[in-house]
Design a protein around this motif. Structure first.
Motif, PDB file in Angstrom:
ATOM      1  N   ILE A  35       0.798  -1.056   0.002  1.00 26.38           N
ATOM      2  CA  ILE A  35       0.011  -0.167   0.012  1.00 26.38           C
ATOM      3  C   ILE A  35       0.874   1.177   0.159  1.00 26.38           C
ATOM      4  CG2 ILE A  35      -1.746   1.523   1.296  1.00 26.38           C
ATOM      5  CD1 ILE A  35      -2.817  -1.229   2.332  1.00 26.38           C
ATOM      6  N   THR A  36       1.942   1.207   0.946  1.00 28.99           N
ATOM      7  CA  THR A  36       2.730   2.413   0.676  1.00 28.99           C
ATOM      8  C   THR A  36       3.488   2.642  -0.444  1.00 28.99           C
ATOM      9  OG1 THR A  36       3.294   1.980   3.376  1.00 28.99           O
ATOM     10  CG2 THR A  36       4.749   3.583   2.128  1.00 28.99           C
ATOM     11  N   VAL A  37       3.983   1.754  -1.061  1.00 29.25           N
ATOM     12  CA  VAL A  37       4.807   1.885  -2.565  1.00 29.25           C
ATOM     13  C   VAL A  37       3.641   2.404  -3.396  1.00 29.25           C
ATOM     14  CG1 VAL A  37       5.828   0.813  -4.346  1.00 29.25           C
ATOM     15  CG2 VAL A  37       6.629   0.333  -1.918  1.00 29.25           C
ATOM     16  N   GLY A  38       2.608   1.690  -3.507  1.00 26.96           N
ATOM     17  CA  GLY A  38       1.341   2.144  -4.450  1.00 26.96           C
ATOM     18  C   GLY A  38       1.317   3.522  -4.184  1.00 26.96           C
ATOM     19  N   VAL A  39       0.781   3.877  -3.160  1.00 26.93           N
ATOM     20  CA  VAL A  39       0.211   5.553  -2.585  1.00 26.93           C
ATOM     21  C   VAL A  39       1.210   6.355  -3.050  1.00 26.93           C
ATOM     22  CG1 VAL A  39      -0.187   6.948  -0.921  1.00 26.93           C
ATOM     23  CG2 VAL A  39      -1.239   4.517  -0.946  1.00 26.93           C
ATOM     24  N   ILE A  40       2.590   6.044  -2.466  1.00 22.88           N
ATOM     25  CA  ILE A  40       3.546   7.288  -2.989  1.00 22.88           C
ATOM     26  C   ILE A  40       4.028   7.130  -4.256  1.00 22.88           C
ATOM     27  CG2 ILE A  40       6.169   7.736  -2.550  1.00 22.88           C
ATOM     28  CD1 ILE A  40       5.959   6.600   0.154  1.00 22.88           C
ATOM     29  N   PHE A  41       4.062   6.139  -5.044  1.00 26.53           N
ATOM     30  CA  PHE A  41       4.419   6.124  -6.536  1.00 26.53           C
ATOM     31  C   PHE A  41       3.039   6.915  -7.245  1.00 26.53           C
ATOM     32  CE2 PHE A  41       4.148   3.566 -10.615  1.00 26.53           C
ATOM     33  CZ  PHE A  41       5.045   4.424 -11.072  1.00 26.53           C
ATOM     34  N   PHE A 271       5.089  16.637   1.772  1.00 29.79           N
ATOM     35  CA  PHE A 271       4.565  16.686   3.225  1.00 29.79           C
ATOM     36  C   PHE A 271       3.669  15.230   3.292  1.00 29.79           C
ATOM     37  CE2 PHE A 271       0.934  17.217   6.125  1.00 29.79           C
ATOM     38  CZ  PHE A 271       1.680  17.374   7.260  1.00 29.79           C
ATOM     39  N   PHE A 272       2.821  14.963   2.425  1.00 29.04           N
ATOM     40  CA  PHE A 272       2.049  13.661   2.349  1.00 29.04           C
ATOM     41  C   PHE A 272       2.881  12.468   2.448  1.00 29.04           C
ATOM     42  CE2 PHE A 272      -0.451  10.532   0.198  1.00 29.04           C
ATOM     43  CZ  PHE A 272      -1.580  10.500   0.801  1.00 29.04           C
ATOM     44  N   SER A 273       4.038  12.505   1.256  1.00 26.39           N
ATOM     45  CA  SER A 273       4.611  11.175   1.442  1.00 26.39           C
ATOM     46  C   SER A 273       5.742  11.015   2.729  1.00 26.39           C
ATOM     47  CB  SER A 273       5.791  11.439   0.270  1.00 26.39           C
ATOM     48  OG  SER A 273       5.106  11.640  -0.899  1.00 26.39           O
ATOM     49  N   VAL A 274       6.079  12.179   3.431  1.00 27.97           N
ATOM     50  CA  VAL A 274       6.660  12.077   4.795  1.00 27.97           C
ATOM     51  C   VAL A 274       5.712  11.556   5.754  1.00 27.97           C
ATOM     52  CG1 VAL A 274       7.906  13.271   6.589  1.00 27.97           C
ATOM     53  CG2 VAL A 274       8.480  13.632   4.206  1.00 27.97           C
ATOM     54  N   MET A 275       4.350  11.996   5.791  1.00 30.41           N
ATOM     55  CA  MET A 275       3.627  11.373   6.689  1.00 30.41           C
ATOM     56  C   MET A 275       3.182   9.845   6.371  1.00 30.41           C
ATOM     57  SD  MET A 275       3.009  13.853   8.789  1.00 30.41           S
ATOM     58  CE  MET A 275       1.766  13.197   9.643  1.00 30.41           C
ATOM     59  N   LEU A 277       5.412   7.872   5.071  1.00 27.30           N
ATOM     60  CA  LEU A 277       6.415   6.911   5.430  1.00 27.30           C
ATOM     61  C   LEU A 277       6.554   6.917   6.809  1.00 27.30           C
ATOM     62  CD1 LEU A 277       9.182   8.110   2.717  1.00 27.30           C
ATOM     63  CD2 LEU A 277       7.923   6.067   2.847  1.00 27.30           C
ATOM     64  N   LEU A 278       6.190   8.076   7.692  1.00 30.07           N
ATOM     65  CA  LEU A 278       6.207   8.027   9.188  1.00 30.07           C
ATOM     66  C   LEU A 278       5.201   6.869   9.627  1.00 30.07           C
ATOM     67  CD1 LEU A 278       7.306   9.229  11.663  1.00 30.07           C
ATOM     68  CD2 LEU A 278       5.398  10.928  11.577  1.00 30.07           C
ATOM     69  N   SER A 279       4.111   6.784   9.123  1.00 32.70           N
ATOM     70  CA  SER A 279       3.050   6.164   9.687  1.00 32.70           C
ATOM     71  C   SER A 279       3.280   4.604   9.129  1.00 32.70           C
ATOM     72  CB  SER A 279       1.619   6.431   8.675  1.00 32.70           C
ATOM     73  OG  SER A 279       1.428   7.694   8.965  1.00 32.70           O
ATOM     74  N   MET A 280       4.037   4.485   7.970  1.00 33.41           N
ATOM     75  CA  MET A 280       4.513   2.959   7.693  1.00 33.41           C
ATOM     76  C   MET A 280       5.576   2.662   8.794  1.00 33.41           C
ATOM     77  SD  MET A 280       6.886   2.062   4.557  1.00 33.41           S
ATOM     78  CE  MET A 280       7.744   0.513   4.821  1.00 33.41           C
ATOM     79  N   PHE A 281       6.480   3.550   9.031  1.00 36.79           N
ATOM     80  CA  PHE A 281       7.463   3.302   9.988  1.00 36.79           C
ATOM     81  C   PHE A 281       7.004   2.768  11.432  1.00 36.79           C
ATOM     82  CE2 PHE A 281      10.074   4.865  13.645  1.00 36.79           C
ATOM     83  CZ  PHE A 281      11.233   4.036  13.407  1.00 36.79           C
ATOM     84  N   LEU A 282       6.076   3.774  12.153  1.00 39.74           N
ATOM     85  CA  LEU A 282       5.531   3.440  13.277  1.00 39.74           C
ATOM     86  C   LEU A 282       4.538   2.146  13.116  1.00 39.74           C
ATOM     87  CD1 LEU A 282       4.172   7.107  14.249  1.00 39.74           C
ATOM     88  CD2 LEU A 282       6.182   5.514  14.899  1.00 39.74           C
ATOM     89  N   PHE A 378      14.186   2.139   2.570  1.00 33.82           N
ATOM     90  CA  PHE A 378      14.897   2.705   3.731  1.00 33.82           C
ATOM     91  C   PHE A 378      14.180   2.764   5.143  1.00 33.82           C
ATOM     92  CE2 PHE A 378      16.119   6.549   5.687  1.00 33.82           C
ATOM     93  CZ  PHE A 378      17.162   6.280   6.067  1.00 33.82           C
ATOM     94  N   THR A 379      12.854   2.922   5.040  1.00 30.75           N
ATOM     95  CA  THR A 379      11.937   3.004   6.150  1.00 30.75           C
ATOM     96  C   THR A 379      11.886   1.769   6.772  1.00 30.75           C
ATOM     97  OG1 THR A 379      10.593   4.947   5.147  1.00 30.75           O
ATOM     98  CG2 THR A 379       9.952   3.906   7.010  1.00 30.75           C
ATOM     99  N   LEU A 380      11.941   0.685   5.969  1.00 27.06           N
ATOM    100  CA  LEU A 380      11.864  -0.653   6.667  1.00 27.06           C
ATOM    101  C   LEU A 380      13.111  -0.918   7.060  1.00 27.06           C
ATOM    102  CD1 LEU A 380      10.359  -3.578   6.975  1.00 27.06           C
ATOM    103  CD2 LEU A 380      11.313  -3.905   4.584  1.00 27.06           C
TER     104      LEU A 380
END
Length: 444
Positions: A35-41, A271-275, A277-282, A378-380
């Protein structure tokens, strides 16, 4: 009892055991990464597509794909420009004549070379049908001019009677009412409300009637797409020598204006991508932390029976790398479905305003996909590194006995403070009476 393959390596055995033990966790990590890769891409591609449409809009509004040209250019000027490293190509354009209706001009007639028309002018038009005029009596008109002439259904090769005159009033050769063959037609995007338009005639007609290219407008296609018009003009002024009557006209390039207009959107995308990625990290960190106790206990037991810590870490790295790669591929497929299926319709309706089609635009950019995958991997890696640091700090026995200490502190009730009741203005009398009544037996 399962059959055990003695030929398997120790790392393969550990990986198989870890995969079976953490199936639910790995499945959840796979879904999160997909989901994260698909959304950011998709977000990056949407911003890129919006910028490409803005570039096309700016080109069509300008009437040409280049933003810099030199008025009254000559062959010497062309020679100087070809020696500059930042110049990609050079085209020629000459406003040679006009079409009149009762002595009123309603259309300019332009002559260009092949490079000027194909690379610098044609991209600014939509729905181009036919080819540029080659024969002496051929002409290419806009749909606006055709409608003005009362032609609603034009056909390539049809004969049209027009009143044509050269801009040179002293040249009367080939002027007046004459028949032209329609070599093609196009739709203009610029000056929709303007009464004037532009038509193209062949270079052969100019040569036959005694006109020369010089002086003409020299169209310049340069590599500095993201520099302002004043910067480009300053650069050209310092590198070429202008003769009398020549001047450089440099507007802000279409790419420069698109970037300037999209700065707010880029900021939102970042900003959206950082948020995300941060959500994915947490989320990943919490998932790993939930299974941390059992993982560390298992790693501690393996170390006690002889498995080295670096082998455990290597198995963990391979397992997470496999999940990251498979999730990234699935995310690329998910993003690709959005980019190829939904995004063109979205962009065409919202930004292109249904004025032209987007068939020539390629929105799938491998660079954006690679960027999204690198950010997610990187986040993973950061989340997994936090787990490995705990593993390195603990001894095998500490890992075996590891439990997450969760302490709950009960809120202690504050003791009630007995209020001091006084009797009137003399508390000593109150205390004395209280003492006497409580101790009657002792007093008797």
């Amino acid at each position: 009892m399962e059959n055990y393959d003695c030929n398997q390596s120790a790392e393969r055995v550990l990986m198989d055991a870890s995969r079976k033990k953490n199936q639910n966790r790995n499945r959840l990590l796979f879904i999160v990464i997909t989901i994260t890769v698909g959304v950011i891409f998709s977000v990056f591609s949407l911003i890129y597509g919006k910028m490409e449409i803005d570039i096309q809009k700016n080109m069509k509004a300008d009437g040409m794909a280049v933003s810099t040209y030199i008025e009254n250019g000559t062959a010497d000027m062309t020679q100087q420009l070809t020696q500059l490293p930042c110049i990609e190509s050079i085209g020629k354009e000459k406003f040679a004549g006009k079409l009149l209706d009762d002595s009123i001009k309603y259309c300019d007639c332009v002559i260009t070379d092949v490079t000027g028309f194909e690379k610098m002018i044609r991209p600014a038009f939509t729905n181009v049908v036919g080819t540029y005029p080659e024969k002496e009596n051929e002409i290419m008109l806009s749909t606006k001019t055709l409608q003005y002439l009362g032609i609603k259904n034009p056909e390539v090769g049809m004969e049209i009677e027009l009143d044509f005159y050269w801009n040179d009033i002293f040249n009367t050769s080939g002027t007046g009412m004459q028949n032209f063959l329609l070599s093609g037609y196009f739709t203009e995007y610029q000056n929709q409300t303007s009464g004037a338009s532009v038509a193209f005639i062949s270079e052969k007609s100019m040569e036959k009637n005694g006109l020369q290219w010089e002086p003409c407008r020299i169209l310049i296609d340069h590599t500095k797409k993201y520099s302002s018009g004043s910067q480009i003009e300053h650069m050209l002024t310092n590198n070429i020598k202008l003769n009398e009557g020549q001047r450089i006209v440099s507007m802000n390039p279409a790419e420069y204006r698109a970037i300037s207009e999209m700065m707010g959107s880029y900021g939102f995308a970042v900003f959206f991508s950082v948020m995300v990625l941060l959500s994915m990290f947490l989320f990943i960190y919490n998932i790993l932390n939930i299974s941390l106790e059992k993982d560390l206990q298992r790693y501690g037991l393996l170390q006690v029976i002889g498995v080295e810590q670096k082998q455990n870490i290597k198995v963990m790295n391979r397992e997470m790398l496999k999940i990251g790669l498979t999730g990234s591929i699935a995310g690329a497929v998910l993003g690709g479905m959005f980019i190829w299926g939904i995004m063109p319709l979205l962009l065409e309706k919202m930004y292109a305003e249904n004025t032209w089609k987007l068939e020539r635009m390629v929105f799938f950019q491998p660079k954006l996909l690679i960027l999204a995958i690198v950010l997610v991997i990187f986040t993973l890696g950061v989340a997994v590194e936090c787990l490995k640091r705990k593993m390195r700090k603990l001894s095998p026995l500490e890992c075996m006995k590891y439990t997450e200490a969760v302490t709950y502190h009960k809120s202690r009730k504050k003791p009630k403070i007995k209020k001091f009741h006084c009797w009137g203005k003399h508390p000593e009398i109150y205390l004395a009476k209280k003492y006497l009544f409580r101790n009657k037996k002792h007093l008797g």
